[in-house]
Design a protein around this motif. Structure first.
Motif, PDB file in Angstrom:
ATOM      1  N   ARG A 108     -33.288  17.779  -1.727  1.00 53.93           N
ATOM      2  CA  ARG A 108     -34.002  18.770  -2.534  1.00 53.93           C
ATOM      3  C   ARG A 108     -33.241  20.083  -2.634  1.00 53.93           C
ATOM      4  O   ARG A 108     -33.749  21.064  -3.147  1.00 53.93           O
ATOM      5  CB  ARG A 108     -35.386  19.025  -1.940  1.00 53.93           C
ATOM      6  CG  ARG A 108     -36.350  17.847  -2.058  1.00 53.93           C
ATOM      7  CD  ARG A 108     -37.663  18.151  -1.369  1.00 53.93           C
ATOM      8  NE  ARG A 108     -38.232  19.407  -1.822  1.00 53.93           N
ATOM      9  CZ  ARG A 108     -39.127  20.116  -1.115  1.00 53.93           C
ATOM     10  NH1 ARG A 108     -39.525  19.695   0.074  1.00 53.93           N
ATOM     11  NH2 ARG A 108     -39.601  21.242  -1.601  1.00 53.93           N
ATOM     12  N   ARG A 109     -32.004  20.094  -2.154  1.00 52.03           N
ATOM     13  CA  ARG A 109     -31.186  21.302  -2.218  1.00 52.03           C
ATOM     14  C   ARG A 109     -30.162  21.188  -3.336  1.00 52.03           C
ATOM     15  O   ARG A 109     -29.731  20.090  -3.685  1.00 52.03           O
ATOM     16  CB  ARG A 109     -30.472  21.545  -0.886  1.00 52.03           C
ATOM     17  CG  ARG A 109     -31.400  21.769   0.294  1.00 52.03           C
ATOM     18  CD  ARG A 109     -30.623  22.049   1.564  1.00 52.03           C
ATOM     19  NE  ARG A 109     -31.515  22.233   2.703  1.00 52.03           N
ATOM     20  CZ  ARG A 109     -31.383  23.176   3.617  1.00 52.03           C
ATOM     21  NH1 ARG A 109     -30.394  24.048   3.520  1.00 52.03           N
ATOM     22  NH2 ARG A 109     -32.222  23.269   4.628  1.00 52.03           N
ATOM     23  N   VAL A 110     -29.760  22.335  -3.856  1.00 51.40           N
ATOM     24  CA  VAL A 110     -28.715  22.380  -4.874  1.00 51.40           C
ATOM     25  C   VAL A 110     -27.687  23.419  -4.452  1.00 51.40           C
ATOM     26  O   VAL A 110     -27.965  24.297  -3.629  1.00 51.40           O
ATOM     27  CB  VAL A 110     -29.293  22.744  -6.266  1.00 51.40           C
ATOM     28  CG1 VAL A 110     -30.204  21.639  -6.752  1.00 51.40           C
ATOM     29  CG2 VAL A 110     -30.039  24.074  -6.220  1.00 51.40           C
ATOM     30  N   ARG A 132     -27.479  33.613  -3.310  1.00 52.39           N
ATOM     31  CA  ARG A 132     -28.909  33.390  -3.107  1.00 52.39           C
ATOM     32  C   ARG A 132     -29.112  31.982  -2.527  1.00 52.39           C
ATOM     33  O   ARG A 132     -28.772  30.991  -3.163  1.00 52.39           O
ATOM     34  CB  ARG A 132     -29.662  33.560  -4.416  1.00 52.39           C
ATOM     35  CG  ARG A 132     -29.487  34.950  -5.012  1.00 52.39           C
ATOM     36  CD  ARG A 132     -30.435  35.212  -6.161  1.00 52.39           C
ATOM     37  NE  ARG A 132     -30.117  36.504  -6.783  1.00 52.39           N
ATOM     38  CZ  ARG A 132     -30.896  37.132  -7.652  1.00 52.39           C
ATOM     39  NH1 ARG A 132     -32.035  36.570  -8.015  1.00 52.39           N
ATOM     40  NH2 ARG A 132     -30.536  38.293  -8.171  1.00 52.39           N
ATOM     41  N   GLY A 133     -29.668  31.947  -1.327  1.00 49.83           N
ATOM     42  CA  GLY A 133     -29.830  30.695  -0.609  1.00 49.83           C
ATOM     43  C   GLY A 133     -28.842  30.542   0.523  1.00 49.83           C
ATOM     44  O   GLY A 133     -28.796  29.511   1.190  1.00 49.83           O
ATOM     45  N   GLN A 134     -28.064  31.571   0.798  1.00 52.75           N
ATOM     46  CA  GLN A 134     -27.017  31.537   1.805  1.00 52.75           C
ATOM     47  C   GLN A 134     -27.513  32.140   3.119  1.00 52.75           C
ATOM     48  O   GLN A 134     -28.420  32.962   3.140  1.00 52.75           O
ATOM     49  CB  GLN A 134     -25.805  32.323   1.298  1.00 52.75           C
ATOM     50  CG  GLN A 134     -24.641  32.428   2.261  1.00 52.75           C
ATOM     51  CD  GLN A 134     -23.486  33.223   1.669  1.00 52.75           C
ATOM     52  OE1 GLN A 134     -23.381  33.373   0.454  1.00 52.75           O
ATOM     53  NE2 GLN A 134     -22.631  33.756   2.520  1.00 52.75           N
ATOM     54  N   ARG A 154     -31.264  26.719  -1.179  1.00 59.59           N
ATOM     55  CA  ARG A 154     -31.610  26.864  -2.591  1.00 59.59           C
ATOM     56  C   ARG A 154     -32.153  25.523  -3.065  1.00 59.59           C
ATOM     57  O   ARG A 154     -31.474  24.490  -2.910  1.00 59.59           O
ATOM     58  CB  ARG A 154     -30.380  27.277  -3.422  1.00 59.59           C
ATOM     59  CG  ARG A 154     -30.716  27.529  -4.896  1.00 59.59           C
ATOM     60  CD  ARG A 154     -29.497  27.969  -5.665  1.00 59.59           C
ATOM     61  NE  ARG A 154     -29.792  28.144  -7.086  1.00 59.59           N
ATOM     62  CZ  ARG A 154     -28.983  27.783  -8.065  1.00 59.59           C
ATOM     63  NH1 ARG A 154     -27.824  27.226  -7.789  1.00 59.59           N
ATOM     64  NH2 ARG A 154     -29.309  27.966  -9.318  1.00 59.59           N
ATOM     65  N   ARG A 155     -33.365  25.523  -3.618  1.00 55.35           N
ATOM     66  CA  ARG A 155     -34.038  24.270  -3.946  1.00 55.35           C
ATOM     67  C   ARG A 155     -33.782  23.853  -5.392  1.00 55.35           C
ATOM     68  O   ARG A 155     -33.263  24.617  -6.211  1.00 55.35           O
ATOM     69  CB  ARG A 155     -35.549  24.407  -3.703  1.00 55.35           C
ATOM     70  CG  ARG A 155     -35.891  24.749  -2.272  1.00 55.35           C
ATOM     71  CD  ARG A 155     -37.368  24.549  -1.966  1.00 55.35           C
ATOM     72  NE  ARG A 155     -38.244  25.467  -2.663  1.00 55.35           N
ATOM     73  CZ  ARG A 155     -38.473  26.718  -2.283  1.00 55.35           C
ATOM     74  NH1 ARG A 155     -37.856  27.198  -1.222  1.00 55.35           N
ATOM     75  NH2 ARG A 155     -39.309  27.477  -2.962  1.00 55.35           N
TER      76      ARG A 155
END
Length: 606
Positions: A184-186, A207-209, A345-346
């Motif tokens: 579910r991650r990108v 963003r997501g890091q 990041r989803r």
């Protein structure tokens, strides 16, 4: 033939064992209720060979007691260590982080983490648990009355007050959420602009890091990690107001946050103890994940986690649970990864970004070990032969081994306890393990702070790993415009790091780049302005201008340059900021305006 048959039998037994373990292992461990307990009696669960005998004894006892998959026992309290209540659950029945604990005398607790077959919990309510008191799994996992995603995203929340309702039907959201699965991650592909040029250029945050901010506690407060984190939060609030902000801090940190520019519109989780900070960090990530969109979680001090871990190590050793150093490192990574892996990041584009502040070892001696000058004999224990060789060369030239000299050489002082000095590798093992888990790290330097650098970010020790080594679906933590003007930046700084091999022209170019990264004014800088300054420095346009000016005059020169570019092309820099792109035409226009300004400056000064 018999060997072949024997090998086939071993393979068949191995496959049967794997299938059996798969049946006994729950595929999903939902929060909000207790997943069925599966007993897995395998020596692989034991951390070291030294425990094999103890394991066999515990396994026989578990079998003799008739323990099955419906068991709820968590054993009994075997130790009290500060805030920690230590339990010894049956073999293979270690509870998940966040599991509620019901003590026999009516108290309620929650498991924070497990290590070498022991569960380390904190008590939430009821009579204080005592040694020997039986414990069992409570009704569900730790939930707190966290704000709903649609509530106003602001305000201060006391973790202690929230915990007062835990285990009493207070409802709310799960604290120790399952980490988002890889499917579910990108890849990370959108930067979080902080407005701090040295950060956005050398160690950009996507963003997501997850980003680790390392700094010795000996730094002046204005140069420390808390000050830099505050600047980064201000930049995020100004340039990315859609990113929700959650900050885990202490009461003192909450007061500072309320006075800051970013305090308005941020949620603060205030922890008053080490155990509360563990809960607060997980609750902040869960809150950010539930909010939807992009969120930034800042944990302003990871030292409490290390204190709890060291207490757990001490308890384990006292109870005979000794592990090898390499196993200890693996377990420590597992402990920290429960937090670092909350960054993601989803698929829908939502993200949780983590900024974690971790104290790092100081290169300076303190207390009785501090000295105005050191003798060569003080460096015998723990120092590398390369460092000793450089020190012998200085002593032969009659140069005193003073703290400033050592800092210029990058050699820690004797008595500092630094990993590269008399502290040994173990002194920095936790930082090393943390660094291996996160997506990037920023290190603040005492010598650079003493030299007046602001912020004192060490370019040689600060980087982001997002996008490194990828070739096809290239994730990135920075914008295309920033990448266009920083391709040579790190090389220019590195080439000037060696004063012996550095050419004068390289030193001049590096000084120009450093002047652009210097940012004593805490006002966040837009992407367009950063690109304009970095372009001028890396293209060599600022070499002569910076070389002939002192720090104050250089700072004024850069301010005037931005004003001149904005006056000549009012839409150029804002457009770069909005798009994150720098076309060839825009780059050429920017260089033209920069040359015109510098030519006028040269004519005026000439």
């Amino acid at each position: 033939r018999r060997c072949a048959l024997h090998m086939r039998a071993r393979v068949l037994l191995l496959l049967l064992a794997v299938a059996h373990c798969h049946q006994l292992t729950p595929s999903v461990r939902p929060f909000g209720r207790v997943a069925p307990v599966r007993v897995r009696l395998s020596p692989l669960a034991i951390a070291s060979d030294a425990e094999s005998t103890a394991f066999e004894a515990r396994r026989e006892a578990a079998v003799a007691s008739g323990l099955d998959e419906d068991a709820t026992s968590l054993g009994s309290v075997v130790r009290r260590e500060g805030e920690l209540v230590v339990l010894e659950p049956p073999v293979g029945c270690e509870p998940a982080d966040g599991s509620l604990v019901a003590f026999a005398d009516g108290g309620v607790g929650a498991v924070l983490f497990c290590r070498v077959g022991l569960a380390f919990a904190t008590q939430l309510s009821g009579p204080a648990a005592v040694l020997g008191e039986a414990a069992s799994r409570g009704a569900g996992n730790l939930t707190l009355p966290l704000p709903a995603p649609d509530e106003a995203w602001a305000g201060e929340m006391s973790v202690r007050s929230l915990l007062a309702t835990a285990g009493r039907g207070g409802g709310g959201g799960a604290v120790f959420e399952e980490r988002v699965p890889q499917a579910r991650r990108v890849p990370i592909g959108k930067p979080l602009h902080t407005g701090v040029t040295a950060v956005d250029a050398l160690a950009p945050i996507g963003r997501g890091q997850s980003m680790l901010l390392l700094a010795p506690e000996t730094l002046p407060s204005a140069s420390g990690s808390a000050a830099l984190a505050s600047r980064m939060l201000s930049g995020a609030a100004q340039f990315a107001p859609e990113v929700k902000r959650v900050v885990v801090t202490t009461a003192e940190g909450a007061e500072a946050a309320q006075r800051s520019e970013w305090g308005d519109g941020s949620r603060l989780l205030v922890a008053e103890s080490d155990a509360e900070l563990v809960v607060a960090a997980q609750a902040a990530c869960s809150m950010a994940q539930r909010a939807g969109g992009d969120a930034l979680v800042v944990v302003d001090d990871l030292a409490p986690l290390l204190r709890l871990w060291r207490a757990a190590v001490r308890v384990g050793e006292e109870l005979g649970r000794v592990v090898r150093p390499e196993e200890e490192g693996s377990m420590l990574r597992g402990f920290y990864s429960c937090l670092t892996e909350r960054a993601h990041r989803r698929l829908g584009g939502e993200s949780v970004t983590l900024l974690l502040l971790q104290p790092s070892p100081s290169v300076r001696a303190s207390g009785a070990a501090a000295s105005d000058a050191f003798a060569l004999g003080d460096f015998e224990a723990g120092f590398s032969q390369r460092a000793l060789g450089r020190l012998r060369a200085l002593e032969a030239k009659g140069i005193a081994l003073t703290p400033p000299v050592l800092e210029k050489l990058g050699i820690p002082a004797p008595g500092s306890g630094h990993p590269r000095a008399d502290g040994g590798r173990a002194a920095g093992a936790h930082v090393e393990e943390l660094t291996s888990l996160v997506d990037g790290h920023i290190e603040l330097s005492e010598p650079l702070a003493a030299a007046g650098r602001s912020p004192p970010i060490d370019p040689t020790q600060s980087l982001t790993r997002i996008g490194v080594g990828s070739t096809k679906l290239r994730p990135t933590a920075s914008s295309a415009a920033m990448r266009a003007v920083t391709r040579a930046l790190r090389l220019e700084l590195a080439s000037a790091a060696d004063p012996v091999a550095c050419e004068p022209t390289q030193r001049i170019r590096a000084d120009a780049c450093i002047s652009v990264l210097q940012q004593p004014d805490t006002t966040p800088v837009s992407l367009g302005e950063q690109v304009a300054l970095l372009s001028a420095a890396t293209d060599g346009l600022l070499d002569e201008a910076v070389h002939t000016r002192d720090a104050a005059a250089t700072d004024q020169l850069l301010r005037d340059l931005l004003a001149a570019v904005s006056a000549a092309a009012p839409e150029l820099l804002p457009k770069v900021s909005r798009s994150g792109e720098l076309t060839e035409a825009q780059a050429a226009e920017l260089r033209g305006h920069t040359r015109e300004f510098l030519a006028r400056e040269e004519g005026q000064t000439g």
